[in-house]
Design a protein around this motif. Structure first.
Motif, mmCIF file in Angstrom:
data_model
loop_
_atom_site.group_PDB
_atom_site.id
_atom_site.type_symbol
_atom_site.label_atom_id
_atom_site.label_comp_id
_atom_site.label_asym_id
_atom_site.label_seq_id
_atom_site.Cartn_x
_atom_site.Cartn_y
_atom_site.Cartn_z
ATOM 1 N N ILE A 44 -8.186 -13.944 7.157
ATOM 2 C CA ILE A 44 -9.366 -13.134 6.848
ATOM 3 C C ILE A 44 -9.344 -12.706 5.382
ATOM 4 C CG2 ILE A 44 -10.558 -10.960 7.338
ATOM 5 C CD1 ILE A 44 -9.423 -11.236 10.242
ATOM 6 N N ALA A 45 -8.177 -12.271 4.931
ATOM 7 C CA ALA A 45 -8.045 -11.846 3.542
ATOM 8 C C ALA A 45 -8.354 -12.998 2.588
ATOM 9 C CB ALA A 45 -6.625 -11.323 3.290
ATOM 10 N N GLU A 46 -7.849 -14.187 2.908
ATOM 11 C CA GLU A 46 -8.111 -15.357 2.060
ATOM 12 C C GLU A 46 -9.592 -15.689 2.035
ATOM 13 O OE1 GLU A 46 -6.795 -20.087 1.709
ATOM 14 O OE2 GLU A 46 -5.959 -18.809 3.290
ATOM 15 N N ARG A 47 -10.233 -15.648 3.193
ATOM 16 C CA ARG A 47 -11.662 -15.947 3.256
ATOM 17 C C ARG A 47 -12.467 -14.930 2.437
ATOM 18 N NH1 ARG A 47 -15.238 -18.633 6.837
ATOM 19 N NH2 ARG A 47 -13.466 -20.041 7.075
ATOM 20 N N ALA A 48 -12.054 -13.673 2.469
ATOM 21 C CA ALA A 48 -12.779 -12.615 1.752
ATOM 22 C C ALA A 48 -12.396 -12.529 0.281
ATOM 23 C CB ALA A 48 -12.520 -11.262 2.427
ATOM 24 N N GLY A 49 -11.330 -13.245 -0.129
ATOM 25 C CA GLY A 49 -10.882 -13.171 -1.510
ATOM 26 C C GLY A 49 -10.192 -11.866 -1.828
ATOM 27 N N LEU A 50 -9.500 -11.311 -0.816
ATOM 28 C CA LEU A 50 -8.809 -10.035 -0.977
ATOM 29 C C LEU A 50 -7.345 -10.189 -0.605
ATOM 30 C CD1 LEU A 50 -11.404 -7.723 0.809
ATOM 31 C CD2 LEU A 50 -11.123 -8.004 -1.659
ATOM 32 N N SER A 51 -6.565 -9.166 -0.881
ATOM 33 C CA SER A 51 -5.182 -9.137 -0.431
ATOM 34 C C SER A 51 -5.146 -8.637 1.009
ATOM 35 C CB SER A 51 -4.345 -8.216 -1.311
ATOM 36 O OG SER A 51 -4.763 -6.870 -1.142
ATOM 37 N N LYS A 52 -4.061 -8.957 1.697
ATOM 38 C CA LYS A 52 -3.898 -8.452 3.061
ATOM 39 C C LYS A 52 -3.865 -6.928 3.065
ATOM 40 C CE LYS A 52 -0.926 -9.012 7.128
ATOM 41 N NZ LYS A 52 0.284 -9.707 7.662
ATOM 42 N N ALA A 53 -3.253 -6.342 2.047
ATOM 43 C CA ALA A 53 -3.203 -4.882 1.943
ATOM 44 C C ALA A 53 -4.606 -4.290 1.840
ATOM 45 C CB ALA A 53 -2.356 -4.468 0.738
ATOM 46 N N ALA A 54 -5.492 -4.984 1.130
ATOM 47 C CA ALA A 54 -6.862 -4.497 1.000
ATOM 48 C C ALA A 54 -7.582 -4.529 2.340
ATOM 49 C CB ALA A 54 -7.620 -5.338 -0.031
ATOM 50 N N VAL A 55 -7.311 -5.567 3.135
ATOM 51 C CA VAL A 55 -7.904 -5.634 4.473
ATOM 52 C C VAL A 55 -7.408 -4.458 5.313
ATOM 53 C CG1 VAL A 55 -8.100 -6.982 6.593
ATOM 54 C CG2 VAL A 55 -8.118 -8.145 4.369
ATOM 55 N N LEU A 56 -6.102 -4.197 5.230
ATOM 56 C CA LEU A 56 -5.510 -3.116 6.022
ATOM 57 C C LEU A 56 -5.977 -1.741 5.557
ATOM 58 C CD1 LEU A 56 -1.891 -4.502 6.450
ATOM 59 C CD2 LEU A 56 -3.614 -4.197 8.245
ATOM 60 N N TYR A 57 -6.462 -1.650 4.346
ATOM 61 C CA TYR A 57 -7.025 -0.379 3.868
ATOM 62 C C TYR A 57 -8.270 -0.022 4.676
ATOM 63 C CZ TYR A 57 -9.598 2.878 0.895
ATOM 64 O OH TYR A 57 -10.307 3.958 0.432
ATOM 65 N N HIS A 58 -9.057 -1.042 5.004
ATOM 66 C CA HIS A 58 -10.308 -0.818 5.725
ATOM 67 C C HIS A 58 -10.145 -0.875 7.243
ATOM 68 C CE1 HIS A 58 -12.749 -0.874 2.081
ATOM 69 N NE2 HIS A 58 -12.024 -1.897 1.663
ATOM 70 N N PHE A 59 -9.223 -1.699 7.711
ATOM 71 C CA PHE A 59 -8.975 -1.848 9.151
ATOM 72 C C PHE A 59 -7.468 -1.866 9.365
ATOM 73 C CE2 PHE A 59 -13.129 -3.753 8.447
ATOM 74 C CZ PHE A 59 -13.888 -3.178 9.461
ATOM 75 N N ALA A 60 -6.974 -0.958 10.180
ATOM 76 C CA ALA A 60 -5.529 -0.760 10.310
ATOM 77 C C ALA A 60 -4.800 -1.930 10.959
ATOM 78 C CB ALA A 60 -5.253 0.513 11.104
ATOM 79 N N SER A 61 -5.535 -2.824 11.654
ATOM 80 C CA SER A 61 -4.885 -3.938 12.347
ATOM 81 C C SER A 61 -5.895 -5.035 12.610
ATOM 82 C CB SER A 61 -4.299 -3.466 13.684
ATOM 83 O OG SER A 61 -5.338 -3.082 14.571
ATOM 84 N N LYS A 62 -5.384 -6.209 12.986
ATOM 85 C CA LYS A 62 -6.267 -7.303 13.371
ATOM 86 C C LYS A 62 -7.120 -6.897 14.566
ATOM 87 C CE LYS A 62 -6.342 -11.879 15.530
ATOM 88 N NZ LYS A 62 -5.600 -13.089 15.940
#
Length: 207
Positions: A44-62
């Motif tokens: 998901i992070a790769e598709r969005a062009g973000l880091s995994k940490a950035a994804v976890l900032y908005h959503f705590a888990s998959k």
């Protein structure tokens, strides 16, 4: 970086809301094309062009992110059906509008159908979300049963068991959509017309 956990006292900014929506759309795309198990936070992070940490900032888990994606899909689906039911002239017409809307939404939103199938209907070794509607078929078609009961009470539909008939009509819809997903050359408009005829033959008053 501390993950956000809902609006709380500090509502997300416009930019944060936009980023969350971007992540939900990326998740829908990945689930619909790769399947639920292959939709990792890294993907998901790769598709969005973000880091995994950035994804976890908005959503705590998959699980939180995929649930948000499913909630959006189901919310749009429900709104589509509700809007078309509101235009129905009467109980009989509402039942047909329901059948048409169920087919119409899925026809226009194939990737959403994949998300629903992956997350609610397919078994991935226990990894799928456990929601109240996952395998409660009676619950899934409760709205249709309510429409059938309304038609019976209005005297425009014949006597039958509404729960059983709702399951039969719902199963027919599911069957058509399942076949269409595997065989996209199926004429879904023609299938919807046949389902309408099937439904009318099942519910209308008889001489």
């Amino acid at each position: 970086m501390t993950p956000r956990r809902g609006d709380g006292p500090h509502a997300p900014t416009f930019t944060e809301r936009a980023r969350r929506q971007q992540l939900i759309e990326c998740t829908i795309d990945l689930i619909s094309t790769r399947g639920y198990p292959a939709t990792s936070l890294s993907a998901i992070a790769e598709r969005a062009g973000l880091s995994k940490a950035a994804v976890l900032y908005h959503f705590a888990s998959k699980d939180n992110l995929t649930k948000a994606a499913l909630d959006q899909v189901m919310g749009e689906f429900s709104a589509y059906v509700t809007e078309r039911l509101a235009r129905a002239a009467g109980p009989r017409e509402a039942v047909i509008a329901y059948v048409r809307a169920m087919i119409g939404y899925q026809q226009a939103n194939r990737r959403h159908v994949r998300v629903i199938t992956e997350m609610l209907l397919d078994d991935h070794g226990g990894t799928k979300l456990k929601t109240p509607s996952s395998h409660d078929t009676n619950g899934r078609w409760q709205a249709l049963a309510a429409l059938l009961i309304e038609g019976q009470e209005a005297g425009v539909l014949r006597e039958f068991n509404p729960q059983t008939l709702a399951l039969a009509i719902g199963g027919a819809i599911d069957g058509v959509i399942a076949h269409w997903l595997v065989h996209p050359d199926l004429d879904l408009d023609a299938a919807a017309a046949e389902l309408e005829t099937f439904t009318l033959n099942a519910i209308e008053l008889r001489d």
